[in-house]
Write an enzyme that holds these catalytic residues in place. Structure first.
Site, PDB file in Angstrom:
ATOM      1  N   GLU A  41       1.552   0.018  -4.765  1.00  0.00           N
ATOM      2  CA  GLU A  41       0.971   1.748  -6.106  1.00  0.00           C
ATOM      3  C   GLU A  41       2.411   2.463  -5.852  1.00  0.00           C
ATOM      4  O   GLU A  41       3.203   2.958  -4.472  1.00  0.00           O
ATOM      5  CB  GLU A  41       0.241   2.181  -4.615  1.00  0.00           C
ATOM      6  CG  GLU A  41      -1.186   1.715  -4.634  1.00  0.00           C
ATOM      7  CD  GLU A  41      -2.224   2.095  -3.025  1.00  0.00           C
ATOM      8  OE1 GLU A  41      -3.243   2.634  -4.020  1.00  0.00           O
ATOM      9  OE2 GLU A  41      -1.912   2.437  -2.456  1.00  0.00           O
ATOM     10  N   ASP A  51       0.763  -1.501  -0.517  1.00  0.00           N
ATOM     11  CA  ASP A  51      -0.057  -0.309   0.358  1.00  0.00           C
ATOM     12  C   ASP A  51       1.166   1.040   0.143  1.00  0.00           C
ATOM     13  O   ASP A  51       2.344   1.332   0.579  1.00  0.00           O
ATOM     14  CB  ASP A  51      -0.836   0.103   0.968  1.00  0.00           C
ATOM     15  CG  ASP A  51      -1.456   0.664   1.659  1.00  0.00           C
ATOM     16  OD1 ASP A  51      -2.745   1.261   0.194  1.00  0.00           O
ATOM     17  OD2 ASP A  51      -1.663   1.646   2.028  1.00  0.00           O
TER      18      ASP A  51
END
Length: 665
Positions: free
Chosen positions: A379, A350
């Site tokens: 990400e 994340d």
């Protein structure tokens, strides 16, 4: 007078000492045997007092509030070479524990940028690396981990994987997937749901071979003592990073239950040939004051701005400092622990753009020692500005500096459906010219390609991937509108027939791209979240998948199923290297809102010698020039049949409106 050189030398020595210690310390805060339990903690050297409380009571359990608990022992830890340690003799299995660190009242420590005063007491915590906890994770639990292994766990094997390009990733939240009564799944919202035949059969029939499970560690935003109340969260609120979440178990009060059931889930998926990818959230904690990081070593694990405020690159009020030696060590050990104890096959980071490049590359190197096929991606951005140099962060722009780590392609995503910042603005799928070059960049897997004009790509002005396997190809995921909702938002009044055509066209672009394909759970059933963009704590009525759509729109599932099988059957769609893509993939001239390409000279690579893919987003049919010869039609107007739907001659071919055409020789 302040001597800056002396202080710089002191802090340089401190950093060196921590770096040296980080090489050896493995965050085994609690090591159990039937004869003794060893407690270790990384805490400030000049802490006034470091204690461990061992007791029968789980303080997170309200049922224990008025019970008499005869066992309670407090022991002081002793400091040596950076670590506080104590040994308690006897068999402590089944007991609970918490650490408490006290500082001198006037003490200051070096923060990331600033010296700050600290409180006299940091509060109780199960530490930063608890491996078992009681309900709601307030207390650590002392257990024998071997007793949590399901039958046959020692023989559990990771499904084979030759290349990341062979993966087909399915992102899933336990409640979303199972809550609907029509799912037929008994253990709704639980780890055990993914052990049930109905769940396994659906996933295998669809054809995916990897499950990306949303955060499954112990998180703080759901009260595990109220399992029957209406609670929902995605789980990006870390509390205990190395323990499964209790609300996904059948008994959160039993510290062993959540561990055993998580392992049963992994085992069942492995037996079905499906890998398990864990969503990890090392970039921030649920809060600062209550976190194990802050309560053991204040401000060490967090970044601060030049003004002394906590940096907020995570968008959650804090960001962790992965460059700190012991934070880096924590991340390394945590990833290895999930692999070794839980047999995890991959990790999705994340907000990976919050972490530094050195840490991410160190993780990749350590994982390679265990199994190079374990896939790592994340990400490639942060949610705000980070208090760390941008050229040293693991952002999408720096993916070329990462070895064997992938990032999500917002270039491809937004080329298809429009910008993340405006749900009502369309792009290629809406028939709006201008996104063709961005789509081509996504099709080649974000590598440099002589036919992709980077000056016309939406976000990236230079290729950011060394290899196509460093791109995650997708059009929607959990933290955005579903594809169906997005199409409805940008094309008001769209009818089901057109909606299905564009939905299938979008996924054809994703699954025939050279990157690693990724899809959101339920898209194969035309999933909708009723237009909610950020549904992280919306009711389950918003988030659940409507399983009745399988019967309502059977052609959609059939298309997804055939599309996935097409990719798996034909290596031309997953060439795996930049060199092979540049050698075999050639774009063909095409009109606006049409992208066409030729996969050529495939002898020895694929059973098909030549393949042409045409994506037409226009509301009318379009003509495209393809190489001469006799071509078989594998995909046309929403139907896929690899044996050949029809035949057509090369030259000018007609592509139906809002659909894909795939030809082969």
């Amino acid at each position: 007078m302040f001597n800056g050189k002396i202080m710089a030398a002191v802090f340089g020595l401190l950093s060196f000492t921590q770096s040296a210690m980080a090489q050896d310390f493995h965050f085994d805060e609690v090591t159990y045997s039937s004869e003794q339990t060893v407690f270790k903690l990384f805490a400030p050297k000049d802490a006034k007092r470091v204690e461990v409380l061992v007791t029968d009571i789980d303080k997170g359990n309200p049922l224990n509030a008025h019970k008499i608990h005869p066992y309670q022992k407090t022991k002081r830890l002793k400091y040596k070479e950076g670590i506080w340690t104590v040994v308690i003799n006897g068999d402590l299995q089944g007991k609970y524990y918490s650490f408490k660190v006290q500082s001198a009242v006037k003490r200051k420590v070096k923060g990331h940028h600033l010296s700050v005063p600290l409180p006299a007491s940091y509060g109780e915590t199960p530490g930063v690396f608890a491996k078992a906890v009681g309900v709601n994770g307030k207390m650590g639990a002392i257990i024998d981990l071997k007793k949590t292994n399901p039958e046959g766990w020692a023989e559990d094997k990771r499904p084979a994987l030759k290349s990341p390009s062979d993966l087909v990733i399915y992102e899933l939240h336990y409640q979303d997937f199972t809550a609907d009564a029509a799912s037929g799944i008994e253990h709704k919202g639980k780890f055990l749901a993914l052990t049930e035949p109905k769940a396994i059969q659906h996933l295998k029939a669809l054809g995916i071979n990897a499950i990306h499970i949303l955060p499954s560690f112990d998180y703080a935003s759901v009260d595990e003592t109220r399992p029957d109340s209406a609670q929902y969260n995605w789980g990006y609120d870390p509390q205990n990073y190395n323990v499964p979440e209790g609300s996904y178990s059948t008994n959160p009060y039993d510290p062993q239950c959540r561990i055993r059931e998580f392992k049963q889930m992994v085992q069942a998926l492995h037996q079905a040939g499906i890998r398990v990818i864990l969503d990890v959230v090392y970039n921030h904690t649920f809060n600062i004051d209550g976190s194990g990081f802050q309560r053991t070593y204040p401000d060490y694990y967090y970044r601060k701005t030049a003004s002394g405020k906590y940096s907020n690159g995570s968008g959650c009020g804090n960001e962790t400092a992965s460059e700190q030696p012991m934070m880096r060590r924590f991340m390394l050990e945590s990833v290895k622990y999930w692999i070794n104890e839980y047999h995890i096959d991959g990790f999705r980071f994340d907000l990976m753009g919050v972490h530094d490049l050195e840490t991410m590359n160190s993780i990749r190197a350590e994982v390679n020692k265990i199994d190079p096929s374990i896939f790592i991606y994340g990400e490639g951005w942060s949610a705000g500005s980070c208090a760390y140099p941008s050229d040293k962060l693991a952002t999408k722009a720096n993916v070329k500096k990462l070895d064997g780590i992938a990032a999500f392609s917002d270039d491809l995503r937004d080329a298809l459906r429009g910008p993340f910042s405006d749900d009502t603005k369309g792009a290629f799928l809406a028939g709006i010219p201008g996104a063709e070059e961005s789509l081509k960049f996504g099709i080649v897997g974000a590598i440099s390609h002589p036919q992709v004009d980077m000056t016309k790509v939406n976000y990236s002005k230079e290729a950011w991937a060394n290899e196509p396997t460093q791109q995650i190809s997708y059009v929607s995921c959990h933290d955005d509108m579903c594809l169906v909702d997005r199409l409805k938002a940008e094309l008001p009044g769209i009818k089901d027939e057109e909606l299905i055509r564009l939905d299938e066209l979008a996924q054809t672009a994703v699954f025939t791209s050279q990157g690693v394909p990724f899809m959101l759970c339920g898209e194969e059933m035309l999933r909708s979240k009723q237009g909610v963009h950020n549904s992280f704590n919306s009711p389950i009525a918003i988030n659940k998948v409507d399983w009745s759509n399988l019967k309502k729109y059977p052609q959609v599932f059939a298309y997804y199923q055939s599309l996935i099988q097409l990719r798996k059957n034909h290596a031309a769609f997953r060439l795996g290297t930049a060199e092979a893509v540049r050698q075999h993939l050639e774009f063909l001239p095409a009109d606006a809102c049409v992208v066409a390409y030729h996969l050529k000279n495939l002898k020895g690579i694929d059973t098909w010698q030549d393949i042409v893919v045409v994506l037409n987003a226009n509301k009318e049919e379009k003509a495209v020039e393809v190489p001469e010869g006799t071509w078989k039609v594998a995909c046309c107007d929403g139907v896929i049949n690899e044996t050949g739907i029809d035949e057509m001659a090369g030259g000018k071919v007609i592509v139906d409106a809002q659909s894909a055409l795939i030809l082969y020789k």
